[in-house]
Design a protein around this motif. Structure first.
Motif, PDB file in Angstrom:
ATOM      1  N   ALA A   1       0.373  13.363  -4.835  1.00 56.25           N
ATOM      2  CA  ALA A   1      -0.975  12.097  -4.595  1.00 56.25           C
ATOM      3  C   ALA A   1      -0.821  11.231  -3.438  1.00 56.25           C
ATOM      4  O   ALA A   1      -1.670  10.911  -2.604  1.00 56.25           O
ATOM      5  N   ASP A   2       0.170  11.375  -2.615  1.00 62.77           N
ATOM      6  CA  ASP A   2       0.098  10.624  -0.855  1.00 62.77           C
ATOM      7  C   ASP A   2       0.621  11.404   0.055  1.00 62.77           C
ATOM      8  O   ASP A   2       0.811  11.128   1.371  1.00 62.77           O
ATOM      9  N   TYR A   3      -0.257  12.685   0.012  1.00 65.84           N
ATOM     10  CA  TYR A   3      -0.955  14.433   0.796  1.00 65.84           C
ATOM     11  C   TYR A   3      -2.006  13.764   1.528  1.00 65.84           C
ATOM     12  O   TYR A   3      -2.791  13.951   0.561  1.00 65.84           O
ATOM     13  N   ARG A   4      -2.288  13.936   2.345  1.00 65.94           N
ATOM     14  CA  ARG A   4      -3.598  14.863   2.815  1.00 65.94           C
ATOM     15  C   ARG A   4      -3.480  15.568   3.948  1.00 65.94           C
ATOM     16  O   ARG A   4      -2.894  15.893   4.768  1.00 65.94           O
ATOM     17  N   LEU A   5      -4.820  16.585   3.350  1.00 63.71           N
ATOM     18  CA  LEU A   5      -4.890  17.871   4.355  1.00 63.71           C
ATOM     19  C   LEU A   5      -5.195  16.952   5.547  1.00 63.71           C
ATOM     20  O   LEU A   5      -5.979  16.660   5.596  1.00 63.71           O
ATOM     21  N   ARG A   6      -4.498  16.983   6.998  1.00 61.38           N
ATOM     22  CA  ARG A   6      -5.424  16.711   8.319  1.00 61.38           C
ATOM     23  C   ARG A   6      -5.734  18.176   8.814  1.00 61.38           C
ATOM     24  O   ARG A   6      -6.810  17.530   9.337  1.00 61.38           O
ATOM     25  N   THR A   7      -5.448  19.270   8.787  1.00 63.22           N
ATOM     26  CA  THR A   7      -6.555  20.209   9.480  1.00 63.22           C
ATOM     27  C   THR A   7      -6.598  21.415   8.554  1.00 63.22           C
ATOM     28  O   THR A   7      -5.222  21.586   8.222  1.00 63.22           O
ATOM     29  N   VAL A   8      -7.057  22.033   8.907  1.00 60.65           N
ATOM     30  CA  VAL A   8      -7.169  23.634   8.311  1.00 60.65           C
ATOM     31  C   VAL A   8      -7.291  24.660   9.899  1.00 60.65           C
ATOM     32  O   VAL A   8      -8.547  24.301   9.890  1.00 60.65           O
ATOM     33  N   HIS A   9      -6.756  25.696   9.814  1.00 64.68           N
ATOM     34  CA  HIS A   9      -6.837  26.221  11.128  1.00 64.68           C
ATOM     35  C   HIS A   9      -7.125  27.497  10.356  1.00 64.68           C
ATOM     36  O   HIS A   9      -5.902  28.256   9.269  1.00 64.68           O
ATOM     37  N   LEU A  10      -7.768  28.591  11.015  1.00 61.53           N
ATOM     38  CA  LEU A  10      -8.301  30.107   9.764  1.00 61.53           C
ATOM     39  C   LEU A  10      -7.714  30.958  11.484  1.00 61.53           C
ATOM     40  O   LEU A  10      -7.618  31.239  12.657  1.00 61.53           O
TER      41      LEU A  10
ATOM     42  N   GLN B   1       0.572  -1.200   0.190  1.00 62.08           N
ATOM     43  CA  GLN B   1       0.310  -0.092  -0.192  1.00 62.08           C
ATOM     44  C   GLN B   1       0.815   1.242   0.424  1.00 62.08           C
ATOM     45  O   GLN B   1       1.952   1.255   0.940  1.00 62.08           O
ATOM     46  N   GLN B   2       0.086   2.151  -0.686  1.00 60.63           N
ATOM     47  CA  GLN B   2       1.146   3.738  -0.991  1.00 60.63           C
ATOM     48  C   GLN B   2       1.092   3.977   0.723  1.00 60.63           C
ATOM     49  O   GLN B   2       0.283   4.130   0.942  1.00 60.63           O
ATOM     50  N   LYS B   3       1.917   4.645   0.907  1.00 60.83           N
ATOM     51  CA  LYS B   3       1.973   5.099   2.766  1.00 60.83           C
ATOM     52  C   LYS B   3       1.794   6.838   2.268  1.00 60.83           C
ATOM     53  O   LYS B   3       1.508   7.722   0.996  1.00 60.83           O
ATOM     54  N   ILE B   4       0.490   7.127   3.293  1.00 61.00           N
ATOM     55  CA  ILE B   4      -0.170   8.493   3.190  1.00 61.00           C
ATOM     56  C   ILE B   4       0.014   9.085   4.362  1.00 61.00           C
ATOM     57  O   ILE B   4       0.448   8.855   5.693  1.00 61.00           O
ATOM     58  N   TYR B   5       0.195  10.424   3.933  1.00 65.45           N
ATOM     59  CA  TYR B   5       1.401  11.607   4.382  1.00 65.45           C
ATOM     60  C   TYR B   5       0.149  12.356   5.131  1.00 65.45           C
ATOM     61  O   TYR B   5      -0.567  12.996   4.802  1.00 65.45           O
ATOM     62  N   LYS B   6      -0.028  12.468   6.720  1.00 67.30           N
ATOM     63  CA  LYS B   6      -0.599  13.778   7.028  1.00 67.30           C
ATOM     64  C   LYS B   6       0.044  15.208   6.807  1.00 67.30           C
ATOM     65  O   LYS B   6       1.034  15.665   7.358  1.00 67.30           O
ATOM     66  N   ALA B   7      -0.824  16.322   6.143  1.00 69.47           N
ATOM     67  CA  ALA B   7       0.289  17.149   5.769  1.00 69.47           C
ATOM     68  C   ALA B   7      -0.777  18.600   6.390  1.00 69.47           C
ATOM     69  O   ALA B   7      -1.939  18.333   6.699  1.00 69.47           O
TER      70      ALA B   7
END
Length: 70
Positions: free
Chosen positions: A61-70, A21-27
């Motif tokens: 492709a392997d990054y996922r946005l973790r949280t958004v703070h405004l 499986q491709q490793k997914i990084y939380k960004a």
């Protein structure tokens, strides 16, 4: 008759290659506007910086946005 080595056993299932499986990084991203640059022509706005960071994360492709703070 001489005994021969069987290369393929017709009764045994073929070995299955394990799938990796491709490793997914939380960004996450960080944007700020320097007080010294505020209001100067050509200075990046917070919104422009935010859009650049979000577009970059979405393009990977392997990054996922973790949280958004405004």
């Amino acid at each position: 008759m001489a005994r021969t080595k069987r290369k393929v056993n017709p009764l045994a299932p073929a070995p299955v290659e394990p799938t990796t499986q491709q490793k997914i990084y939380k960004a996450g991203g960080y944007v700020r506007l320097s007080v010294e640059d505020s209001g100067k022509p050509g200075a990046d706005t917070i919104e422009a910086q935010k859009n650049l960071v979000l577009e970059y994360i979405e393009a990977q492709a392997d990054y996922r946005l973790r949280t958004v703070h405004l």
